[in-house]
Motif scaffolding. Structure first.
Motif, PDB file in Angstrom:
ATOM      1  N   PRO A 113      95.508  65.616  43.732  1.00  0.00           N
ATOM      2  CA  PRO A 113      94.219  65.519  43.054  1.00  0.00           C
ATOM      3  C   PRO A 113      93.478  66.852  43.109  1.00  0.00           C
ATOM      4  N   THR A 114      92.418  66.944  42.331  1.00  0.00           N
ATOM      5  CA  THR A 114      91.498  68.066  42.445  1.00  0.00           C
ATOM      6  C   THR A 114      90.451  67.692  43.477  1.00  0.00           C
ATOM      7  N   TRP A 115      90.430  68.425  44.583  1.00  0.00           N
ATOM      8  CA  TRP A 115      89.506  68.105  45.656  1.00  0.00           C
ATOM      9  C   TRP A 115      88.094  68.536  45.294  1.00  0.00           C
ATOM     10  N   THR A 116      87.127  67.880  45.881  1.00  0.00           N
ATOM     11  CA  THR A 116      85.720  68.085  45.545  1.00  0.00           C
ATOM     12  C   THR A 116      85.264  69.510  45.849  1.00  0.00           C
ATOM     13  N   TYR A 117      85.881  70.132  46.833  1.00  0.00           N
ATOM     14  CA  TYR A 117      85.585  71.538  47.117  1.00  0.00           C
ATOM     15  C   TYR A 117      86.844  72.199  47.653  1.00  0.00           C
ATOM     16  N   ASN A 118      86.808  73.531  47.734  1.00  0.00           N
ATOM     17  CA  ASN A 118      87.956  74.315  48.205  1.00  0.00           C
ATOM     18  C   ASN A 118      89.192  74.034  47.373  1.00  0.00           C
ATOM     19  N   ASP A 119      89.002  73.953  46.069  1.00  0.00           N
ATOM     20  CA  ASP A 119      90.113  73.707  45.154  1.00  0.00           C
ATOM     21  C   ASP A 119      89.775  74.384  43.831  1.00  0.00           C
ATOM     22  N   THR A 120      90.704  74.315  42.902  1.00  0.00           N
ATOM     23  CA  THR A 120      90.494  74.872  41.572  1.00  0.00           C
ATOM     24  C   THR A 120      90.590  73.755  40.549  1.00  0.00           C
ATOM     25  N   GLY A 121      89.580  73.633  39.701  1.00  0.00           N
ATOM     26  CA  GLY A 121      89.567  72.598  38.685  1.00  0.00           C
ATOM     27  C   GLY A 121      90.466  72.937  37.512  1.00  0.00           C
ATOM     28  N   LYS A 122      90.571  72.003  36.582  1.00  0.00           N
ATOM     29  CA  LYS A 122      91.409  72.223  35.404  1.00  0.00           C
ATOM     30  C   LYS A 122      90.881  73.344  34.525  1.00  0.00           C
ATOM     31  N   ASP A 123      89.597  73.685  34.709  1.00  0.00           N
ATOM     32  CA  ASP A 123      89.028  74.798  33.956  1.00  0.00           C
ATOM     33  C   ASP A 123      89.302  76.146  34.599  1.00  0.00           C
ATOM     34  N   GLY A 124      90.035  76.132  35.735  1.00  0.00           N
ATOM     35  CA  GLY A 124      90.367  77.367  36.424  1.00  0.00           C
ATOM     36  C   GLY A 124      89.291  77.873  37.354  1.00  0.00           C
ATOM     37  N   GLU A 125      88.186  77.153  37.447  1.00  0.00           N
ATOM     38  CA  GLU A 125      87.077  77.571  38.285  1.00  0.00           C
ATOM     39  C   GLU A 125      87.123  76.861  39.642  1.00  0.00           C
ATOM     40  N   PRO A 126      86.596  77.505  40.706  1.00  0.00           N
ATOM     41  CA  PRO A 126      86.566  76.853  42.016  1.00  0.00           C
ATOM     42  C   PRO A 126      85.678  75.608  41.990  1.00  0.00           C
ATOM     43  N   THR A 127      86.041  74.629  42.776  1.00  0.00           N
ATOM     44  CA  THR A 127      85.185  73.465  42.940  1.00  0.00           C
ATOM     45  C   THR A 127      84.258  73.685  44.125  1.00  0.00           C
ATOM     46  N   TYR A 128      83.031  73.223  43.968  1.00  0.00           N
ATOM     47  CA  TYR A 128      82.022  73.339  45.014  1.00  0.00           C
ATOM     48  C   TYR A 128      81.513  71.951  45.355  1.00  0.00           C
ATOM     49  N   GLY A 129      81.323  71.713  46.663  1.00  0.00           N
ATOM     50  CA  GLY A 129      81.019  70.380  47.142  1.00  0.00           C
ATOM     51  C   GLY A 129      79.550  70.016  47.203  1.00  0.00           C
ATOM     52  N   GLY A 130      79.256  69.083  48.101  1.00  0.00           N
ATOM     53  CA  GLY A 130      77.984  68.392  48.085  1.00  0.00           C
ATOM     54  C   GLY A 130      76.849  69.014  48.854  1.00  0.00           C
ATOM     55  N   TYR A 131      77.073  70.139  49.549  1.00  0.00           N
ATOM     56  CA  TYR A 131      75.947  70.804  50.204  1.00  0.00           C
ATOM     57  C   TYR A 131      75.167  71.558  49.132  1.00  0.00           C
ATOM     58  N   ALA A 132      74.640  70.834  48.179  1.00  0.00           N
ATOM     59  CA  ALA A 132      74.007  71.430  47.008  1.00  0.00           C
ATOM     60  C   ALA A 132      73.029  70.426  46.423  1.00  0.00           C
ATOM     61  N   GLN A 133      72.222  70.887  45.479  1.00  0.00           N
ATOM     62  CA  GLN A 133      71.207  70.025  44.893  1.00  0.00           C
ATOM     63  C   GLN A 133      71.748  69.119  43.795  1.00  0.00           C
TER      64      GLN A 133
END
Length: 347
Positions: A113-133
């Protein structure tokens, strides 16, 4: 694109600091979530410190996310603005392999799967998790938080809850079954609550009796100290299921000796270092050793509904974002009862 405030680790083992990140524009099937609470999981610390594998930095951890929908794409049918929702450990998968079609997206066979953070999405961009607004997630990887569960105690269920619920359900914990939970921490305390609610006879196996009162309050029928060698003699051949929640190597032969015939030891904690299994400890009683990784989206929704039905939320300590680094230190020192949750309004 939307710029939002977040807390990120700029490099491996570096303290987390306030920053800004870009979230993608809301697509046709996307949901924009105003994050209200984000749990701190021990796996956040493992990954921010490069404990399991090299990470993608800057890293915004957090896969125990609870909040409210603030915008939906034109094709979204499952959610509406104002809905109370959650996001767990994954935000996408191939959706085509046998596992994905079976609702086991966590075991996607096409690269995982594509993990919520520390991964790369299908758009090629890094995924960033929930310590955010805010976060933008495809509606197929969003779950509904039922009424009766407040968002702060629901957030940790998106990892700690499903990580313990899934194996207990799979290995049929329930009336007539004896379940041992190894470790009474962020995962273990939910394992105790859920196994008890399923109707199993629950025993906590912890290094000492320091948390015994808590364990019994949370639903355990028995509590034993593994630091006492008599424990392993007294409980030999007792359990149908041992749910190991600790992220450290154990004397697996000793723990396997506690299983009944056809019993299973399921490992949901993931040590950073390799562990050794003595195969002889499996012989004689057809014992098994296994593992389990979170749960699929449908099962995660099932878990939330189960927890709401039984009044099960995580035991939490609510903190501000400025306390994240201190919380990391306290998690590593086992000084939390039992899950830190960030009030993301403080980011």
């Amino acid at each position: 694109m939307t710029t939002v405030a977040a807390y990120a680790a700029p490099a491996p083992k570096a303290p987390l600091e306030r920053t800004t990140i870009e979230r993608r524009a809301v697509g046709e099937f996307d949901v924009l979530i105003d994050i209200e609470f984000a749990g701190i999981c021990h796996s956040d610390i493992h990954q921010a410190q490069d404990g399991w594998r090299p990470g993608i930095f800057p890293m915004v951890p957090g896969h125990e996310i609870a909040g409210v929908v603030s915008e939906v794409g034109s094709g979204v049918t499952r959610f509406a603005v104002g809905d109370r929702v959650g996001v767990g450990c994954m935000v996408d998968s191939c959706r085509e392999c046998d596992n994905c079609r079976a609702g086991l997206e966590q075991y996607c066979t096409k690269g995982g799967p594509t993990w919520t953070y520390n991964d790369t999405g299908k758009d090629g961009e890094p995924t960033y998790g929930g310590y955010a607004q805010k976060i933008v997630v495809d509606e197929n990887f969003v779950v509904r938080v039922p009424e009766g569960l407040s968002l702060d105690v629901a957030a940790p269920l998106l990892c700690a809850g499903i990580t313990t619920y899934s194996p207990l359900r799979h290995w049929n914990a329930g009336p007539g079954k004896k379940v041992a939970v190894v470790g009474l921490g962020g995962l273990g305390h939910m394992g105790v609550k859920i196994a008890h609610a399923m109707g199993a006879e629950v025993t906590v196996l912890s290094q000492s009796l320091r948390k015994k009162d808590d364990g019994l309050r949370l639903g355990a029928d028995h509590y034993y100290a593994t630091g006492d060698p008599d424990t392993f003699e007294e409980l030999a051949g007792t359990f149908d299921i041992i749910l190991n929640t600790v992220s450290a190597p154990l004397d697996f032969a000793a723990y396997l000796s506690l299983l009944r015939t056809d019993g299973t030891m399921v490992n949901v904690g993931l040590p950073e270092e390799p562990v050794q299994i003595v195969l002889q400890s499996l012989f004689g009683n057809r014992r098994s050793i296994s593992s389990s990784g979170i749960g699929g989206i449908a099962e995660t929704q099932e878990m939330l509904d189960f927890c709401a039905q039984h009044g099960l939320g995580a035991e939490i300590e609510l903190i501000s974002a400025a306390e994240i680094n201190e919380a990391y230190e306290r998690v590593q020192a086992s000084d939390v009862r039992y899950r830190f949750v960030i009030d993301t309004a403080t980011i």
